[in-house]
Design a protein around this motif. Structure first.
Motif, PDB file in Angstrom:
ATOM      1  N   UNK A  59      36.967  57.399  29.706  1.00  0.00           N
ATOM      2  CA  UNK A  59      36.166  56.320  30.290  1.00  0.00           C
ATOM      3  C   UNK A  59      34.769  56.209  29.675  1.00  0.00           C
ATOM      4  N   UNK A  60      34.660  56.445  28.370  1.00  0.00           N
ATOM      5  CA  UNK A  60      33.432  56.092  27.652  1.00  0.00           C
ATOM      6  C   UNK A  60      33.567  54.614  27.278  1.00  0.00           C
ATOM      7  N   UNK A  61      33.154  53.774  28.177  1.00  0.00           N
ATOM      8  CA  UNK A  61      33.471  52.350  28.087  1.00  0.00           C
ATOM      9  C   UNK A  61      32.779  51.639  26.925  1.00  0.00           C
ATOM     10  N   UNK A  62      31.681  52.177  26.402  1.00  0.00           N
ATOM     11  CA  UNK A  62      30.952  51.516  25.316  1.00  0.00           C
ATOM     12  C   UNK A  62      31.381  51.982  23.930  1.00  0.00           C
ATOM     13  N   UNK A  63      32.183  53.024  23.864  1.00  0.00           N
ATOM     14  CA  UNK A  63      32.567  53.608  22.578  1.00  0.00           C
ATOM     15  C   UNK A  63      33.403  52.624  21.771  1.00  0.00           C
ATOM     16  N   UNK A  64      32.951  52.354  20.521  1.00  0.00           N
ATOM     17  CA  UNK A  64      33.641  51.376  19.679  1.00  0.00           C
ATOM     18  C   UNK A  64      34.336  52.007  18.478  1.00  0.00           C
ATOM     19  N   UNK A  65      33.773  53.072  17.904  1.00  0.00           N
ATOM     20  CA  UNK A  65      34.444  53.715  16.783  1.00  0.00           C
ATOM     21  C   UNK A  65      34.190  55.214  16.795  1.00  0.00           C
ATOM     22  N   UNK A  66      35.138  55.939  16.182  1.00  0.00           N
ATOM     23  CA  UNK A  66      35.058  57.393  16.079  1.00  0.00           C
ATOM     24  C   UNK A  66      35.431  57.777  14.654  1.00  0.00           C
ATOM     25  N   UNK A  67      34.565  58.577  14.009  1.00  0.00           N
ATOM     26  CA  UNK A  67      34.815  59.071  12.655  1.00  0.00           C
ATOM     27  C   UNK A  67      34.864  60.591  12.728  1.00  0.00           C
ATOM     28  N   UNK A  68      36.060  61.154  12.648  1.00  0.00           N
ATOM     29  CA  UNK A  68      36.267  62.607  12.746  1.00  0.00           C
ATOM     30  C   UNK A  68      37.272  63.005  11.656  1.00  0.00           C
ATOM     31  N   UNK A  69      36.854  63.084  10.406  1.00  0.00           N
ATOM     32  CA  UNK A  69      37.796  63.175   9.282  1.00  0.00           C
ATOM     33  C   UNK A  69      38.653  64.427   9.237  1.00  0.00           C
ATOM     34  N   UNK A  70      38.232  65.522   9.893  1.00  0.00           N
ATOM     35  CA  UNK A  70      39.044  66.745   9.851  1.00  0.00           C
ATOM     36  C   UNK A  70      39.784  66.997  11.161  1.00  0.00           C
ATOM     37  N   UNK A  71      39.671  66.101  12.109  1.00  0.00           N
ATOM     38  CA  UNK A  71      40.346  66.279  13.396  1.00  0.00           C
ATOM     39  C   UNK A  71      41.850  66.077  13.245  1.00  0.00           C
ATOM     40  N   UNK A  72      42.644  67.060  13.698  1.00  0.00           N
ATOM     41  CA  UNK A  72      44.098  66.979  13.581  1.00  0.00           C
ATOM     42  C   UNK A  72      44.799  66.755  14.914  1.00  0.00           C
ATOM     43  N   UNK A  73      44.143  67.085  16.021  1.00  0.00           N
ATOM     44  CA  UNK A  73      44.785  66.979  17.336  1.00  0.00           C
ATOM     45  C   UNK A  73      43.923  66.134  18.266  1.00  0.00           C
ATOM     46  N   UNK A  74      44.502  65.071  18.790  1.00  0.00           N
ATOM     47  CA  UNK A  74      43.867  64.307  19.866  1.00  0.00           C
ATOM     48  C   UNK A  74      44.416  64.852  21.176  1.00  0.00           C
ATOM     49  N   UNK A  75      43.582  65.513  21.933  1.00  0.00           N
ATOM     50  CA  UNK A  75      44.026  66.221  23.128  1.00  0.00           C
ATOM     51  C   UNK A  75      44.363  65.256  24.264  1.00  0.00           C
ATOM     52  N   UNK A  76      44.936  65.799  25.335  1.00  0.00           N
ATOM     53  CA  UNK A  76      45.362  64.972  26.464  1.00  0.00           C
ATOM     54  C   UNK A  76      44.196  64.163  27.027  1.00  0.00           C
ATOM     55  N   UNK A  77      44.425  62.873  27.151  1.00  0.00           N
ATOM     56  CA  UNK A  77      43.464  61.933  27.735  1.00  0.00           C
ATOM     57  C   UNK A  77      42.117  61.933  27.009  1.00  0.00           C
ATOM     58  N   UNK A  78      42.110  62.336  25.741  1.00  0.00           N
ATOM     59  CA  UNK A  78      40.847  62.482  25.006  1.00  0.00           C
ATOM     60  C   UNK A  78      40.022  61.203  25.006  1.00  0.00           C
ATOM     61  N   UNK A  79      40.670  60.070  24.795  1.00  0.00           N
ATOM     62  CA  UNK A  79      39.966  58.786  24.745  1.00  0.00           C
ATOM     63  C   UNK A  79      40.558  57.791  25.750  1.00  0.00           C
TER      64      UNK A  79
END
Length: 213
Positions: free
Chosen positions: A5-25
């Motif tokens: 619920x980060x309602x204003x978030x428009x983009x994410x740049x995480x070039x080495x991230x391999x796992x998007x965890x439960x309910x992360x976004x």
């Protein structure tokens, strides 16, 4: 989830991230683009990210349940790794293309009523009729479908600017959080519009630190 619920978030740049965890976004309604090296997307990671349309899913090996539920701006699904795909993309009603190199079973595309093209070279048994399939799709997909050499290209419209991605050091300005380290990320509130996390490999609750203003 970290950014639930980060309602204003428009983009994410995480070039080495391999796992998007439960309910992360989950329920980041304005999120449009994420650049990462995703291998796993856990349950509900991008659930109801209704504006998300730019995300690389080619090398994801695991899609959790409802991980992209109601991501209604996703236009195409392209993946080179997954063999069984179930319940991750239900209600993605703008989804037009499915391109899965190794899938032998796919199901639960409930609410994805506008699929017009697909490429399924390994899947035996017809997914749908009256649409367009590629020549290299399994022969069982050819009957009563139009055959083409390749899928048409779909272009996405949003991307972080070059100047945003060139920023150095950890800083928060113009509603951005920027870090070149794996240290704890500080933020003032949830009205952040962009995350640029160059070396963050894992998302968890401990990575966030609220900074009082």
């Amino acid at each position: 989830g970290c950014f639930f619920e980060w309602f204003s978030l428009r983009f994410v740049y995480v070039p080495v991230l391999e796992v998007a965890t439960e309910q992360a976004f989950k329920q980041c309604y304005q999120l449009k683009a994420i650049r990462a090296n995703l291998k796993q997307v856990k349950d509900e990671a991008f659930n109801v990210c209704i504006n998300l349309n730019q995300i690389g899913l080619e090398n994801v090996e695991l899609f959790g349940k409802q991980s992209f539920y109601s991501c209604c701006q996703i236009l195409s699904l392209k993946n080179k790794k997954i063999k069984v795909l179930e319940s991750a993309f239900s209600n993605c009603y703008q989804l037009q293309q499915i391109d899965l190199d190794k899938a032998i079973e796919i199901q639960d595309f409930v609410g994805c009523n506008f699929i017009t093209h697909f490429r399924l070279p390994m899947m035996v048994g017809q997914l749908k009729t009256g649409i367009t399939v590629t020549k290299d799709s399994h022969k069982s997909q050819h009957d009563r479908n139009q055959i083409v050499a390749k899928l048409p290209e779909i272009r996405h419209q949003y991307s972080p600017t070059h100047s945003e991605l060139q920023c150095r050091n950890q800083a928060t300005y113009s509603d951005l959080v920027i870090s070149h380290h794996q240290t704890q990320i500080q933020y003032t509130d949830h009205r952040i519009r962009g995350l640029i996390l160059h070396k963050v490999e894992e998302l968890n609750e401990n990575i966030l630190s609220s900074k009082q203003t």
